[in-house]
Design an enzyme around this catalytic site. Structure first.
Site, short mmCIF file in Angstrom:
data_model
loop_
_atom_site.label_atom_id
_atom_site.label_comp_id
_atom_site.label_asym_id
_atom_site.label_seq_id
_atom_site.Cartn_x
_atom_site.Cartn_y
_atom_site.Cartn_z
N LYS A 138 -10.19 -0.47 10.99
CA LYS A 138 -10.33 -1.71 10.22
C LYS A 138 -10.54 -2.90 11.17
O LYS A 138 -10.63 -4.04 10.75
CB LYS A 138 -9.09 -1.94 9.36
CG LYS A 138 -8.90 -0.88 8.27
CD LYS A 138 -7.81 -1.28 7.31
CE LYS A 138 -7.21 -0.13 6.54
NZ LYS A 138 -8.05 0.38 5.46
N GLN A 176 -4.43 -4.94 7.20
CA GLN A 176 -5.45 -5.85 6.67
C GLN A 176 -5.44 -7.22 7.35
O GLN A 176 -6.18 -8.10 6.94
CB GLN A 176 -5.27 -6.04 5.16
CG GLN A 176 -5.48 -4.78 4.34
CD GLN A 176 -6.93 -4.31 4.32
OE1 GLN A 176 -7.85 -5.06 4.67
NE2 GLN A 176 -7.13 -3.06 3.92
N CYS A 205 -5.00 2.47 -3.39
CA CYS A 205 -3.75 3.02 -2.84
C CYS A 205 -2.61 2.03 -3.02
O CYS A 205 -1.74 1.90 -2.14
CB CYS A 205 -3.89 3.43 -1.38
SG CYS A 205 -5.12 4.69 -1.13
N ASP A 259 3.19 -4.13 8.01
CA ASP A 259 1.94 -3.39 7.87
C ASP A 259 0.81 -4.38 8.13
O ASP A 259 0.52 -5.25 7.30
CB ASP A 259 1.87 -2.82 6.44
CG ASP A 259 0.55 -2.14 6.14
OD1 ASP A 259 -0.40 -2.30 6.94
OD2 ASP A 259 0.46 -1.46 5.11
N HIS A 310 0.87 -1.18 0.00
CA HIS A 310 0.00 0.00 0.00
C HIS A 310 0.91 1.24 0.00
O HIS A 310 2.04 1.18 0.50
CB HIS A 310 -0.83 -0.05 1.28
CG HIS A 310 -1.87 1.01 1.44
ND1 HIS A 310 -1.57 2.29 1.87
CD2 HIS A 310 -3.20 0.99 1.24
CE1 HIS A 310 -2.68 3.00 1.93
NE2 HIS A 310 -3.69 2.24 1.55
N1 C6P Z 1 -6.38 0.55 3.00
C1 C6P Z 1 -8.24 0.10 1.55
O1 C6P Z 1 -9.36 0.32 1.11
P1 C6P Z 1 -4.95 3.96 7.27
O2 C6P Z 1 -5.52 4.82 6.18
O3 C6P Z 1 -3.73 4.57 7.91
O4 C6P Z 1 -5.99 3.51 8.25
O5 C6P Z 1 -4.49 2.60 6.55
C2 C6P Z 1 -3.60 2.65 5.46
C3 C6P Z 1 -3.36 1.29 4.94
C4 C6P Z 1 -2.09 0.75 5.09
N2 C6P Z 1 -1.82 -0.49 4.68
C5 C6P Z 1 -2.73 -1.27 4.10
C6 C6P Z 1 -2.38 -2.66 3.69
C7 C6P Z 1 -4.03 -0.78 3.91
O6 C6P Z 1 -4.94 -1.56 3.35
C8 C6P Z 1 -4.35 0.53 4.32
C9 C6P Z 1 -5.69 1.12 4.07
C10 C6P Z 1 -7.71 0.97 2.65
O7 C6P Z 1 -7.56 -0.84 1.15
C11 C6P Z 1 -7.80 2.41 2.29
S1 C6P Z 1 -6.75 2.84 0.94
#
Ligand code: C6P
Length: 418
Positions: A237, A214, A375, A211, A134
């Site tokens: 999440k 997910q 993203c 990371d 991401h």
């Molecule tokens: N992915 C998706 O729809 P934040 O925005 O900081 O809570 O998370 C960012 C982020 C970082 N790593 C991974 C693997 C992610 O999936 C995400 C957020 C969302 O897939 C929004 S782009």
């Protein structure tokens, strides 16, 4: 990791239909149809217990933390501190000193890049990320490379969306300072064997940043078992509030890292000649934290513990199996991301229909999915697509939701066949 049902221990079944009653938002019509929420990768919905915990905190306990001797401040501080312990236990960190509250995954990774990275990375060093990251696990490292002159390297994947262990190993050297890797790809669903890669990275002398955005809501996560040095995730999440997230870091590393942001709470003493820093984890939490967010996150973890992470993982794997089977027999539908170990994320394209049109037609049928580059633009570039449609599942989804998804896909294909 994502498939404990394959293990020896029987997993108690999860009653998704009953659990849906805990989520007020699910009981509404979208465009004249019952809401079918399949955008859990973007954010999960919140059970009433989380919503109530946040409201109840503001109704009864709201005060600033670690600042006042008055009872309200003590109550707010207790709730904030117990949320930290709740997170520690969730991910099996060795101590609450290793649990830093952030705004989310993005801020947590930036913290590592700016604090650990700026203080250790030199111009001759390398930072290794994977091809399926991401943007939140790419751009902070690019910024660090720009500042330090270090080089960003990319570990490749195959057409199924799996990282190549040999190529990863070849990219490691004594120059590799940091390996930054997603646990689960948001665009492909791939579950990476983090521990295997962490061991390889450690053998080369690098630290490992995972990371976990997910992964953390979809099965048991144990940072010690993963053998990672840092692990980042977002509360929203994990069926908790937005604006709160976590950086786990190994205590020895955090101790040596300089503060990232300056302000209240992160100091021990301040004078105009200089300042000294608070103990962990406060050294990395400048200013008033998102107290209500931590309270809500704690309630979310309570809720999930009540269901059981093994049960959640088994349920979601069953949904993934069902959706994948249907997709394979749906003419004109191609799944993007076919790793052998996958979380319940199905990225797809429908022949001749732009993913944004797919999203719009599905929405008109009440089926909420995400479309776009997620993203993860490099992933789209790798697969040669501008975007994908993505259905991502959570604990409250049922096979009825999958049926509704495919009825809506039929509708989209019929419209475009005309
Ligand atoms: N992915 C998706 O729809 P934040 O925005 O900081 O809570 O998370 C960012 C982020 C970082 N790593 C991974 C693997 C992610 O999936 C995400 C957020 C969302 O897939 C929004 S782009």
């Amino acid at each position: 990791m994502m498939n404990p049902a394959a293990g020896l221990e029987p997993v108690a079944a999860l009653d998704a239909a009953a659990l849906r009653r805990d989520f007020p938002i699910l009981h509404q019509q979208i465009n004249g149809h019952p809401l079918v929420y399949l955008d859990n990768g973007a954010t999960t919905q919140k059970p009433a217990s989380v919503i109530d915990a946040v409201a109840e905190f503001y109704h009864h306990d709201n005060a600033n933390v670690h600042r006042g001797v008055h009872l309200l401040s003590q109550r707010a501080s207790d709730r904030f501190d117990s949320a930290r312990e709740q997170v520690r236990s969730l991910i099996n960190a060795a101590s609450t000193a290793e649990v830093i509250f952030t705004r989310g995954t993005t801020e947590a990774i930036n913290l590592v890049a700016q604090s650990y990275g700026r203080s250790t990375v030199k111009s001759t060093d390398e930072i290794l990320v994977s091809a399926m990251e991401h943007h939140a696990n790419i751009v902070p490292w690019q910024l660090l490379c720009e500042e330090t002159g270090a080089t960003l390297r990319v570990a490749p994947m195959n057409d199924s969306g799996e990282l190549l262990t040999d190529a990863f190993t070849e990219l490691l050297s004594e120059k590799t300072r940091i390996v930054a890797l997603t646990h689960v790809s948001n665009a492909l669903g791939t579950v990476n064997p983090v521990r295997t890669f962490a061991r390889l990275a450690h053998a080369a002398g690098a630290v490992v940043v995972v990371d976990g955005a997910q992964s953390v809501a979809h099965g048991p996560v144990d940072v010690q078992q993963l053998e990672c040095d840092f692990f980042a995730f977002s509360g929203h999440k994990l069926y908790g509030p937005t604006g709160i997230g976590v950086l786990y870091g190994r205590e020895a590393l955090l101790e040596d890292m300089p503060p990232w942001q300056g302000g209240g709470d992160m100091i021990r003493t301040v004078s105009f000649e200089g300042s000294t820093w608070n103990t962990l984890p406060h050294k990395f939490e400048a200013g008033t934290p998102h107290i209500a967010g931590a309270v809500g996150l704690s309630a979310a973890i309570d809720y999930l513990n009540g269901i059981g992470f093994d049960a959640i993982a088994a349920h979601e794997q069953a949904l993934l199996g069902c959706a994948t089977e249907k997709a394979k027999s749906q003419a004109g539908m191609r799944i993007i991301g076919n790793a052998s170990d996958k979380a319940a994320i199905v990225s797809f394209e429908l022949e001749g229909i732009h993913p944004h049109d797919v999203g719009t037609i599905l929405d008109s049928a009440g089926v909420t999915i995400r479309t776009g580059h997620h993203c993860a633009m490099p992933v789209m570039q790798f697969f040669g697509v501008p975007a994908t449609a993505r259905a991502s599942f959570g604990l409250y989804n049922t096979t009825d939701d999958i049926d509704a998804l495919f009825v809506a896909i039929d509708k989209a294909q019929a419209l475009f066949a005309r």
